[in-house]
Design an enzyme around this catalytic site. Structure first.
Site, PDB file in Angstrom:
ATOM      1  N   HIS A 119       0.845  -1.206   0.000  1.00  0.00           N
ATOM      2  CA  HIS A 119       0.000   0.000   0.000  1.00  0.00           C
ATOM      3  C   HIS A 119       0.877   1.252   0.000  1.00  0.00           C
ATOM      4  O   HIS A 119       1.770   1.381   0.823  1.00  0.00           O
ATOM      5  CB  HIS A 119      -0.919   0.007   1.228  1.00  0.00           C
ATOM      6  CG  HIS A 119      -2.139  -0.847   1.059  1.00  0.00           C
ATOM      7  ND1 HIS A 119      -3.302  -0.639   1.768  1.00  0.00           N
ATOM      8  CD2 HIS A 119      -2.366  -1.906   0.253  1.00  0.00           C
ATOM      9  CE1 HIS A 119      -4.201  -1.543   1.397  1.00  0.00           C
ATOM     10  NE2 HIS A 119      -3.654  -2.329   0.492  1.00  0.00           N
TER      11      HIS A 119
ATOM     12  N   TYR B 134      -9.126   5.503   7.697  1.00  0.00           N
ATOM     13  CA  TYR B 134      -9.212   5.808   9.130  1.00  0.00           C
ATOM     14  C   TYR B 134     -10.215   6.948   9.266  1.00  0.00           C
ATOM     15  O   TYR B 134      -9.996   8.018   8.700  1.00  0.00           O
ATOM     16  CB  TYR B 134      -7.865   6.269   9.687  1.00  0.00           C
ATOM     17  CG  TYR B 134      -6.807   5.182   9.776  1.00  0.00           C
ATOM     18  CD1 TYR B 134      -5.998   4.859   8.681  1.00  0.00           C
ATOM     19  CD2 TYR B 134      -6.602   4.480  10.963  1.00  0.00           C
ATOM     20  CE1 TYR B 134      -5.012   3.880   8.779  1.00  0.00           C
ATOM     21  CE2 TYR B 134      -5.619   3.498  11.066  1.00  0.00           C
ATOM     22  CZ  TYR B 134      -4.839   3.198   9.968  1.00  0.00           C
ATOM     23  OH  TYR B 134      -3.866   2.228  10.061  1.00  0.00           O
TER      24      TYR B 134
ATOM     25  N   PRO C 169      -4.023  -0.032  18.981  1.00  0.00           N
ATOM     26  CA  PRO C 169      -3.832  -0.552  17.618  1.00  0.00           C
ATOM     27  C   PRO C 169      -3.858   0.498  16.503  1.00  0.00           C
ATOM     28  O   PRO C 169      -3.469   0.180  15.378  1.00  0.00           O
ATOM     29  CB  PRO C 169      -5.005  -1.530  17.448  1.00  0.00           C
ATOM     30  CG  PRO C 169      -6.030  -1.067  18.419  1.00  0.00           C
ATOM     31  CD  PRO C 169      -5.292  -0.493  19.574  1.00  0.00           C
TER      32      PRO C 169
ATOM     33  N   LYS D  17       1.181  -0.554  15.120  1.00  0.00           N
ATOM     34  CA  LYS D  17       2.609  -0.602  15.466  1.00  0.00           C
ATOM     35  C   LYS D  17       3.019  -1.819  16.289  1.00  0.00           C
ATOM     36  O   LYS D  17       4.217  -2.083  16.445  1.00  0.00           O
ATOM     37  CB  LYS D  17       2.995   0.678  16.241  1.00  0.00           C
ATOM     38  CG  LYS D  17       2.980   1.927  15.395  1.00  0.00           C
ATOM     39  CD  LYS D  17       4.080   1.891  14.352  1.00  0.00           C
ATOM     40  CE  LYS D  17       3.892   2.928  13.281  1.00  0.00           C
ATOM     41  NZ  LYS D  17       4.290   2.470  11.945  1.00  0.00           N
TER      42      LYS D  17
ATOM     43  N   TYR E  84       4.130   6.409  10.131  1.00  0.00           N
ATOM     44  CA  TYR E  84       3.276   5.302   9.697  1.00  0.00           C
ATOM     45  C   TYR E  84       4.091   4.219   8.980  1.00  0.00           C
ATOM     46  O   TYR E  84       3.895   3.027   9.231  1.00  0.00           O
ATOM     47  CB  TYR E  84       2.152   5.830   8.784  1.00  0.00           C
ATOM     48  CG  TYR E  84       1.046   4.830   8.575  1.00  0.00           C
ATOM     49  CD1 TYR E  84      -0.029   4.752   9.457  1.00  0.00           C
ATOM     50  CD2 TYR E  84       1.076   3.939   7.502  1.00  0.00           C
ATOM     51  CE1 TYR E  84      -1.043   3.827   9.280  1.00  0.00           C
ATOM     52  CE2 TYR E  84       0.070   3.002   7.313  1.00  0.00           C
ATOM     53  CZ  TYR E  84      -0.990   2.953   8.207  1.00  0.00           C
ATOM     54  OH  TYR E  84      -1.990   2.033   8.023  1.00  0.00           O
TER      55      TYR E  84
HETATM   56  C1  PHB Z   1      -5.861  -4.385  10.786  1.00  0.00           C
HETATM   57  O1  PHB Z   1      -5.934  -4.664   9.586  1.00  0.00           O
HETATM   58  O2  PHB Z   1      -6.193  -5.201  11.655  1.00  0.00           O
HETATM   59  C2  PHB Z   1      -5.357  -3.058  11.182  1.00  0.00           C
HETATM   60  C3  PHB Z   1      -4.880  -2.208  10.214  1.00  0.00           C
HETATM   61  C4  PHB Z   1      -4.426  -0.941  10.564  1.00  0.00           C
HETATM   62  C5  PHB Z   1      -4.460  -0.544  11.874  1.00  0.00           C
HETATM   63  C6  PHB Z   1      -4.912  -1.403  12.862  1.00  0.00           C
HETATM   64  C7  PHB Z   1      -5.367  -2.664  12.520  1.00  0.00           C
HETATM   65  O3  PHB Z   1      -4.036   0.697  12.183  1.00  0.00           O
END
Ligand code: PHB
Ligand code: APR
Length: 390
Positions: A72, A201, A293, A297, A385
């Site tokens: 990505h 997000y 989460p 990280k 990130y």
């Molecule tokens: C996930 O795909 O579980 C996931 C992806 C990004 C995040 C947290 C969890 O920031």
């Protein structure tokens, strides 16, 4: 039984450390409380930093990740009903992340370990560690009703937040720092195509939402929920309806729903233990720290810890150089705290805090507007990130 490094825990930290040590010619045994199937049944996050991808490549556990993983180059921030793309690739001089589930990473590492015949003791009961202040630390455990003992030069505590290693250190020798957040994440895994090609997000006045994926046919979605909610209160329908409310009209229209194949609520926590070394015992991954989460990280920090640790053990065994083990805690913690800061900041920016009210929401929206319009601010987000350097 004897080995150079006894690794407690067969999560990503323990398995990756084992593989890195094997590559360096250092003998190691893993002792895991659960069965392999149980370890593989846990659904965790799925975004790998470039450094994590590199570490898996270095140990030759990258074939399936490169075949099935999804690189990505960016993600979307959604606020005030509109999406704004963060172009990770352009902002970081060509870096990207890899969307590939932690479960798959774990499976690949387990298979690689088995293939080269490295010893892993699963379903070990009552694991205990002793004598780690000296140079002959011991691990004992029960298997099929019999007690066994393992002698090592070092113990790597890769046994997660609830493990035995950190718990075996006298309380007055460690300092802990903790922040608990007043909400949880309700997560759903479903065999439906993801709502968009990249992650979204979302900051909304109904709470945070995250659209993620495991493949082009399997999606992972999360919504912020009160800590008092129970999974059985959330039907699949209720989940999809709430998620749709938190998306922009275009994404809401694209959303494909289906039966959940996993549904769970996870609390959010920031936690750090200092130091990460006690004589011959070294903590790594969730045994030493937890991040909320947001930003994914957790696994990446575990991977960077064990990369420092593998180098430290290699210098010790191969070059008789103790500098790596002496500096491990300080070096690892410097990176840990940066990831803690980022995860706390991203969590604070994206969630509704019940006690904070409308003022906080307005400030979040102002910060998000600044973030997507300022090259400097977007760069800071993107750099963190994709992962800070080791
Ligand atoms: C996930 O795909 O579980 C996931 C992806 C990004 C995040 C947290 C969890 O920031
Ligand atoms: N003895 C042996 N093994 C133990 C013990 C014990 N007393 N206690 C726990 N374990 C095992 C657990 O069963 C688990 O398999 O240690 C392992 C720790 O794995 P994780 O919790 O996955 O931690 P870690 O390998 O550090 O990975 C960190 O993975 O867990 C996620 O959210 C976490 O993404 C982060 C990353």
């Amino acid at each position: 039984m004897n080995t150079q490094v006894a690794i407690i825990g067969a999560g990503p930290s323990g398995l990756l450390l084992g593989q890195l040590l094997y590559k360096a010619g250092i003998d190691n045994i893993i002792i895991e409380r659960q069965s392999a199937a149980y370890v593989l049944g846990r659904i965790r996050a799925g975004v790998l930093e470039q450094g994590t991808v590199d570490a898996l490549t270095e140990v030759g556990v990258d074939a399936r990740m490169h075949q099935e993983g999804l690189p990505h180059d960016g993600f979307d921030l959604l606020f005030k009903g509109q999406r704004h793309r963060i172009d990770l690739n352009a902002l970081t001089g060509g870096k990207r992340v890899m969307v590939y589930g932690q479960t798959e990473v774990t499976k690949d590492l387990m298979q690689a370990r088995e293939k080269v015949g490295l010893k892993t003791i699963y379903s070990a009961e009552d694991v205990a560690i002793a004598d780690f202040d000296g140079v002959h630390p011991k691990v004992s455990y029960s298997l099929d009703g019999q007690r066994h003992e393992l002698s090592a030069r070092f113990i790597a505590g890769c046994d997660g937040f609830h493990g035995v290693c950190r718990a075996s250190v006298p309380a007055d020798r460690l300092e802990t720092y903790e922040k608990v957040y007043p909400f949880g994440w309700l997560g759903v895994l479903a065999d439906v195509p993801p709502v968009a090609h990249e992650l979204i997000y979302a900051n909304t006045n109904r709470g945070f939402a995250l659209c993620s994926m495991r493949s082009m046919t399997r999606s992972r979605y999360y919504i912020q929920c009160p800590l008092t909610d129970r999974v059985d209160q959330w039907s699949d329908d209720a989940f999809w309806t709430e998620l749709r409310h938190r998306l922009d009209p275009e994404a809401a229209a694209q959303l494909v729903t289906g039966p959940s194949i996993e549904k769970s609520i996870a609390p959010l926590r920031s936690f750090v233990t200092e130091p990460m070394r006690f004589g011959s015992l070294f903590l790594a991954g969730d045994a030493a720290h937890i991040v909320p989460p947001t930003g994914a990280k957790g696994l990446n920090l575990a991977a960077s810890d064990v990369r420092y640790l593998a180098r430290a053990f290699s210098s010790y065994f191969l070059d008789k150089d103790e500098q790596g083990i002496t500096q491990y805690s300080e070096k690892a913690l410097a990176r840990v705290w940066k990831a803690e800061r980022f995860s706390w900041w991203f969590t604070s920016l994206m969630h509704q805090f019940p006690a904070e009210g409308a003022f906080n929401q307005k400030v979040q929206e102002a910060e998000l507007a600044y973030l997507v319009s300022s090259q400097a601010a977007s760069t800071a987000l993107a750099e963190n990130y994709v992962g800070l350097p080791l």
